[in-house]
Design an enzyme around this catalytic site. Structure first.
Site, PDB file in Angstrom:
ATOM      1  CB  CYS A 143      -0.957  -0.012   1.196  1.00  9.71           C
ATOM      2  SG  CYS A 143      -2.280   1.222   1.085  1.00  9.71           S
ATOM      3  CG  ASP A 176      -4.992   1.980   8.196  1.00 10.37           C
ATOM      4  OD1 ASP A 176      -4.245   1.260   7.496  1.00 10.37           O
ATOM      5  OD2 ASP A 176      -5.493   3.043   7.792  1.00 10.37           O
TER       6      ASP A 176
END
Ligand code: RI2
Length: 314
Positions: A124, A193
């Site tokens: 990512c 996250d």
């Protein structure tokens, strides 16, 4: 459109993305909202700030940096509107600066773990993970990168773009090629996250596959995470909600019509168990995942929860 609404929309549609960037944008939006509310009534001001908080809170559910940033900014106690406004503006400014500094600090700390000649796999796009790689490279270490595409939104392209601009040799691979390439990798570096109280990592879907492949190949798995990515609510027994995104990100509407009985699942994140994580690189230092409890209780503190539960501005 107000800055608040514009920011909320951009977070939702991922024009603003990346857990750290979301947190800073939300802090800025609260600051702008505080500056624009025109009233002399503290009760009205508090209510409108609470509404702004709720709007931003509801945008995306997983990255805990968002509620943490919102609560940090909303930690004010004031006797007048101007005092409240002043505190919110100061809180937001302090948070944004310290967040940016944290990313730099993580870069410096993490870079020490990379050796010249290392090939780093990342998944990512994470500013904190990129900071580690870029810092090591800028210190003269010969680093090369293997970056996954990261379907469905291809955030791997953002990583590739950063690495190309920095002159770092980079190879783009399919998400499904992670295990194939792991034997060429010296360390995996990813962002976060959310990190739970027991040290589990919630990050872009596919991260846990990197961790499994890394474990199998005895490759160190390093997480880059500012302390505001640790989740206080997990200490209260809550689970981190995994965002389920629009099936259209995976399969076009035309194709969905072609197979009306087909289900398309699109979770945006997955969970990497702490036992697959060698080190979490925070701005306070490189820690084992088992120290998540200490970060949450000693560094984030219970007052974050308190301000949420007791109402803001009081
Ligand atoms: P930084 C991103 O989520 C990725 O999962 C990335 O690893 C994480 O946020 C942390 O990013 P998304 O917003 O804060 O792309 O390190 O869904 O930039």
């Amino acid at each position: 459109m107000t800055v608040l609404q514009e920011t909320a929309d951009k977070i939702k549609n991922m024009e603003i993305r990346g857990a750290g960037r979301i947190a800073r944008a939300a802090a800025l939006a609260l600051k702008e909202e505080a500056k624009t509310i025109e009233t002399d009534s503290l009760d009205e001001f508090n209510a409108r700030m609470k509404a702004a908080y709720n709007t931003l809170y509801a945008t995306r559910p997983t990255a805990v940096s968002l509620p943490n940033a919102l609560r940090i900014v909303m930690r004010y106690k004031a006797a007048s509107v101007s005092e409240a406004r002043g505190q919110i503006v100061a809180n937001a400014d302090t948070f944004i600066v310290s967040s940016e500094n944290s990313v730099k600090k993580i870069g410096e700390i993490g870079a020490r773990r990379l050796r010249s000649g290392d090939t780093i796999m990342t998944h990512c796009n994470s500013s904190a993970a990129a900071s580690i790689i870029q810092t090591a490279f800028s210190h003269g270490k010969k680093i090369s990168v293997i970056a996954t595409e990261t379907r469905p939104r291809m955030q791997g392209y953002v990583t590739v773009d950063i690495m190309q601009k920095a002159g770092i040799p980079t190879t783009l691979i399919l998400d499904s090629a992670v295990r194939y390439f792991m034997k060429k990798v010296d360390a995996v570096v990813v962002g976060a996250d959310a990190i739970t109280v027991n040290g589990n990592l919630i990050n872009k879907v596919g991260t846990s596959q990197l961790s499994l492949a890394a474990q199998e190949a005895r490759v160190p798995f390093i997480v880059a995470a500012e302390t505001y990515k640790f989740s206080p609510r997990t200490l209260l027994g809550e689970m981190v909600e995994i965002e389920e995104r629009d099936p259209a990100e995976v399969l076009s509407l035309d194709m969905q019509k072609k197979w009306p009985n087909l289900k398309v699942a699109n979770p945006a994140f997955d969970i990497t168990p702490h036992r697959y994580i060698d080190m979490i690189c925070t701005e306070l230092g490189a820690i084992p995942p088992e120290m998540a409890y200490w970060i949450i209780t000693e560094k984030l503190g219970w007052e974050i929860e308190d301000s949420a539960e007791n109402g803001f501005g009081k």
